[in-house]
Write an enzyme that holds these catalytic residues in place. Sequence first.
Site, PDB file in Angstrom:
ATOM      1  N   ASP A  73      22.047 -38.284  60.743  1.00 47.26           N
ATOM      2  CA  ASP A  73      22.012 -37.002  60.560  1.00 47.26           C
ATOM      3  C   ASP A  73      21.365 -36.768  59.310  1.00 47.26           C
ATOM      4  O   ASP A  73      20.594 -37.672  58.647  1.00 47.26           O
ATOM      5  CB  ASP A  73      23.611 -36.528  60.373  1.00 47.26           C
ATOM      6  N   ASP A  90      21.479 -33.233  56.697  1.00 55.01           N
ATOM      7  CA  ASP A  90      22.128 -32.495  55.592  1.00 55.01           C
ATOM      8  C   ASP A  90      23.570 -33.330  55.172  1.00 55.01           C
ATOM      9  O   ASP A  90      24.188 -33.626  55.989  1.00 55.01           O
ATOM     10  CB  ASP A  90      22.526 -31.004  55.916  1.00 55.01           C
TER      11      ASP A  90
END
Length: 243
Positions: A12, A14
């Site tokens: 991922d 953020d």
Amino acid sequence: MAFKPVTHCIFDFDGLLVDTERLYFKIIDDVLKEFGHRYTVEIKLMVLGCTRKDCARIVIDHCRLNITIDEFLRLMEEKCIETLPKCQLLPGAERLVRHLVKKGIPIAIGTSSSLAALELKTTHHGDFMKNFTHLVSATDDPEVAAGKPAPDVFLVCAQRFESPPQASRVLVFEDAPNGVRAALAAGMQAVMVPDPAVVTQDQRNEATLCLNSLEHFEPELFGLPPFDDEILSESPPLNPRNL
């Protein structure tokens, strides 16, 4: 607990690789102030890992705002342009990514972030981003039918490796409960590095493995090459999560 060996990793973005969550918190809070509301941890929990439009929809519905999704996103965009280029890499991110690349482990990014937002966030991290073979945006990629917690973004991302692995051979790194659920729904293992202020113990327990920082990840647990002294000595100092 025994973990299954893996050959590929998906990250991922953020809150996992870069410290954008505190920036987004301020951005959304500033937008809500204009309508007499404040952004809270309760709302943040609802939107973690969501696409931009889903995030806007949830915030609008929760606060009962008389505004469209597009209008809310425009207000956010104005504040993002100034704020997002300031994001920094999180502890352990560069060390782990550089280690996996050096050892020949294919890595990619599967994110809910839009490509436009990613361009802002990576303003000062161009060399870091070159480590990844590819990136899939759940917001912009036409092959991703649904955002997290649906598994689409990770399934699409896995299929775009040069030699697509079986889902069970992929390890996903996430910070958000919705991302962990997406990885597990895809048939992958999930290492969670959550923000301790917003993720509950029950949500931590959903992950294959939960860590306080990427600094604490031990690659050999998943059959990956262990860190060596050279990588440790080359690792630059990084900013802490909570500044």
